[in-house]
Design a protein around this motif. Structure first.
Motif, PDB file in Angstrom:
ATOM      1  N   UNK A  98      -0.485   2.096 -23.839  1.00  0.00           N
ATOM      2  CA  UNK A  98      -1.705   2.451 -24.578  1.00  0.00           C
ATOM      3  C   UNK A  98      -2.374   1.262 -25.258  1.00  0.00           C
ATOM      4  N   UNK A  99      -1.702   0.114 -25.300  1.00  0.00           N
ATOM      5  CA  UNK A  99      -2.247  -1.020 -26.058  1.00  0.00           C
ATOM      6  C   UNK A  99      -2.302  -2.311 -25.240  1.00  0.00           C
ATOM      7  N   UNK A 100      -2.062  -2.229 -23.943  1.00  0.00           N
ATOM      8  CA  UNK A 100      -2.020  -3.444 -23.129  1.00  0.00           C
ATOM      9  C   UNK A 100      -3.394  -4.107 -23.011  1.00  0.00           C
ATOM     10  N   UNK A 101      -4.449  -3.322 -23.007  1.00  0.00           N
ATOM     11  CA  UNK A 101      -5.805  -3.866 -22.971  1.00  0.00           C
ATOM     12  C   UNK A 101      -6.010  -4.808 -21.788  1.00  0.00           C
ATOM     13  N   UNK A 102      -5.575  -4.356 -20.621  1.00  0.00           N
ATOM     14  CA  UNK A 102      -5.773  -5.141 -19.410  1.00  0.00           C
ATOM     15  C   UNK A 102      -4.659  -6.096 -19.072  1.00  0.00           C
ATOM     16  N   UNK A 103      -3.756  -6.362 -20.033  1.00  0.00           N
ATOM     17  CA  UNK A 103      -2.630  -7.247 -19.765  1.00  0.00           C
ATOM     18  C   UNK A 103      -1.620  -6.546 -18.852  1.00  0.00           C
ATOM     19  N   UNK A 104      -0.759  -7.344 -18.251  1.00  0.00           N
ATOM     20  CA  UNK A 104       0.288  -6.817 -17.383  1.00  0.00           C
ATOM     21  C   UNK A 104       1.620  -6.876 -18.117  1.00  0.00           C
ATOM     22  N   UNK A 105       2.354  -5.773 -18.090  1.00  0.00           N
ATOM     23  CA  UNK A 105       3.710  -5.721 -18.634  1.00  0.00           C
ATOM     24  C   UNK A 105       4.704  -5.672 -17.489  1.00  0.00           C
ATOM     25  N   UNK A 106       5.651  -6.569 -17.518  1.00  0.00           N
ATOM     26  CA  UNK A 106       6.782  -6.490 -16.593  1.00  0.00           C
ATOM     27  C   UNK A 106       8.017  -6.105 -17.408  1.00  0.00           C
ATOM     28  N   UNK A 107       8.734  -5.117 -16.917  1.00  0.00           N
ATOM     29  CA  UNK A 107       9.964  -4.700 -17.594  1.00  0.00           C
ATOM     30  C   UNK A 107      11.085  -4.667 -16.546  1.00  0.00           C
ATOM     31  N   UNK A 108      12.018  -5.608 -16.695  1.00  0.00           N
ATOM     32  CA  UNK A 108      13.152  -5.712 -15.776  1.00  0.00           C
ATOM     33  C   UNK A 108      14.410  -5.253 -16.494  1.00  0.00           C
ATOM     34  N   UNK A 109      15.230  -4.471 -15.823  1.00  0.00           N
ATOM     35  CA  UNK A 109      16.515  -4.090 -16.404  1.00  0.00           C
ATOM     36  C   UNK A 109      17.648  -4.664 -15.566  1.00  0.00           C
ATOM     37  N   UNK A 110      18.698  -5.090 -16.266  1.00  0.00           N
ATOM     38  CA  UNK A 110      19.931  -5.544 -15.619  1.00  0.00           C
ATOM     39  C   UNK A 110      20.945  -4.433 -15.808  1.00  0.00           C
ATOM     40  N   UNK A 111      21.360  -3.815 -14.720  1.00  0.00           N
ATOM     41  CA  UNK A 111      22.216  -2.638 -14.819  1.00  0.00           C
ATOM     42  C   UNK A 111      23.120  -2.540 -13.588  1.00  0.00           C
ATOM     43  N   UNK A 112      24.423  -2.330 -13.824  1.00  0.00           N
ATOM     44  CA  UNK A 112      25.366  -2.247 -12.715  1.00  0.00           C
ATOM     45  C   UNK A 112      25.265  -0.929 -11.963  1.00  0.00           C
ATOM     46  N   UNK A 113      24.847   0.132 -12.635  1.00  0.00           N
ATOM     47  CA  UNK A 113      24.798   1.448 -11.996  1.00  0.00           C
ATOM     48  C   UNK A 113      23.657   1.494 -10.976  1.00  0.00           C
ATOM     49  N   UNK A 114      23.968   1.633  -9.684  1.00  0.00           N
ATOM     50  CA  UNK A 114      22.912   1.571  -8.657  1.00  0.00           C
ATOM     51  C   UNK A 114      21.922   2.723  -8.733  1.00  0.00           C
ATOM     52  N   UNK A 115      22.351   3.899  -9.190  1.00  0.00           N
ATOM     53  CA  UNK A 115      21.422   5.034  -9.261  1.00  0.00           C
ATOM     54  C   UNK A 115      20.352   4.799 -10.317  1.00  0.00           C
ATOM     55  N   UNK A 116      20.721   4.179 -11.435  1.00  0.00           N
ATOM     56  CA  UNK A 116      19.736   3.846 -12.463  1.00  0.00           C
ATOM     57  C   UNK A 116      18.730   2.838 -11.936  1.00  0.00           C
ATOM     58  N   UNK A 117      19.212   1.825 -11.231  1.00  0.00           N
ATOM     59  CA  UNK A 117      18.306   0.813 -10.680  1.00  0.00           C
ATOM     60  C   UNK A 117      17.316   1.427  -9.702  1.00  0.00           C
ATOM     61  N   UNK A 118      17.789   2.309  -8.867  1.00  0.00           N
ATOM     62  CA  UNK A 118      16.930   2.917  -7.849  1.00  0.00           C
ATOM     63  C   UNK A 118      15.810   3.735  -8.485  1.00  0.00           C
TER      64      UNK A 118
END
Length: 355
Positions: A98-118
């Motif tokens: 709601x506040x990015x105002x045209x900017x790009x957000x990248x959100x990367x997670x490091x997680x061993x559980x493959x179902x969460x990653x998928x």
């Protein structure tokens, strides 16, 4: 799971395994590990994290990320270690959308559980979500990463060794098997383990035991390799050196959690409960300095949340105690006055030239 541990014990030369190997199998075994098979979080799990209390936690954290990115002139790219169910990441992305105002957000997670990653990998408008099994894999994808490395109750779930001082002799506490049951045994502390402790000024009194966080070396090295410029924000519970010497910490801090109840014996119900310890903050901070990671501040979570405006999010409401506004206000009070504020620390570090 007990059979897996017992097999490792029987295959070992002296019929015992160090605690870090036991914890690694109990929590992260690919087939029967706790974090692979259990629903650990929330009311139906074994413990709460802050994101399960109320969305207001993620609202404040989102405010921190976007304000700090602008002030430091770094990209709004968040890498979360131990993304778990992805709940916090989803809340932050929703808040920032709601506040990015045209900017790009990248959100990367490091997680061993493959179902969460998928489930996480997708692009939504100007939010890019991706996931990786390890920080090394993330570094390969983003070799010049600038942004935030964030974790919330990640370090406390890492495998640790256990030592105990008895009559001026340092022993390592290990796991063995007797009559089909897992139990503790001890051996003289290996030289490398003693040297690692001495180099990091981890001392221990007679009759005391403590956790030895060897993992701090490798995690810090991987963070330093991954992050070219930006901030490391670590939320967890832990102690400094003076606090570790208090008699209340005589038995160390290794504990289990099952159905929101603390369990002192982590060798029971293996694979069915969480295993956790308190972080050695001094070791974490000093290890970072070896890699030009600058320490900024260590504060209680309540202090951090107040600084970034959680009190301004209180809302006026009538007497409806079950309303959304009342629920939010109760959550804010718990973050400021309850254990969620006092038990957790926030460690802020930085690497590279920050604007």
């Amino acid at each position: 799971m007990n059979q897996t541990i017992q097999t490792l014990i029987q295959q070992s030369e002296d019929k015992m395994i160090p605690y870090d190997l036991f914890i690694r199998e109990a929590l992260y075994n690919d087939e029967s590990g706790y974090y692979i098979n259990k629903n650990a979080f929330g009311k139906d799990g074994d413990f709460y994290t802050s994101s399960y209390v109320h969305d207001v936690f993620a609202e404040v954290m989102g405010q921190y990320f976007i304000e700090t990115a602008k002030l430091a002139n770094i990209p709004l790219h968040i890498c979360e270690l131990g993304g778990g169910s992805g709940r916090f990441a989803s809340q932050v992305c929703q808040q920032l959308a709601n506040v990015l105002d045209g900017d790009v957000l990248r959100y990367s997670i490091i997680e061993e559980n493959p179902s969460t990653r998928e489930k996480w990998n997708r692009i939504e408008n100007n939010i890019i979500k991706d996931s990786f099994a390890s920080l090394e894999e993330f570094s390969s994808a983003y070799p010049a990463f600038c942004g935030f490395i964030f974790s919330n109750e990640f370090l406390d779930a890492q495998p640790v060794r256990i030592v105990e001082m008895l009559e001026d002799t340092l022993y390592e506490i290990c796991v063995t098997e007797q009559h089909g049951q897992l139990t503790e045994t001890k051996r003289l502390c290996p030289t490398f383990l003693r040297q690692w402790m001495e180099e990091r000024k981890i001392t221990i009194k007679n009759g005391y035991r403590c956790e030895v966080p060897l993992y701090i070396s490798s995690i810090t090295a991987n963070i330093a390799k991954a992050l070219r410029r930006g901030f490391i924000l670590t939320i967890d519970y832990g102690y400094n050196r003076d606090e570790w010497m208090h008699p209340a910490r005589k038995q160390g801090s290794l504990r289990g959690y099952s159905n929101h109840q603390l369990k002192s014996n982590v060798l029971e119900n293996v694979g069915e409960m969480d295993i956790t310890h308190h972080v050695h903050w001094d070791v974490w901070i000093e290890e970072g300095r070896k890699y030009d990671i600058e320490f900024h501040r260590l504060m209680k979570q309540s202090e951090f949340l107040i600084h970034y405006g959680i009190m301004e999010r209180l809302e006026s409401h009538q007497s409806q105690v079950f309303s959304a506004k009342a629920s939010k206000n109760r959550a804010i009070r718990s973050f400021i006055l309850g254990d969620l504020g006092s038990a957790f620390d926030v460690c802020i570090q930085a690497k590279g030239e920050i604007g």
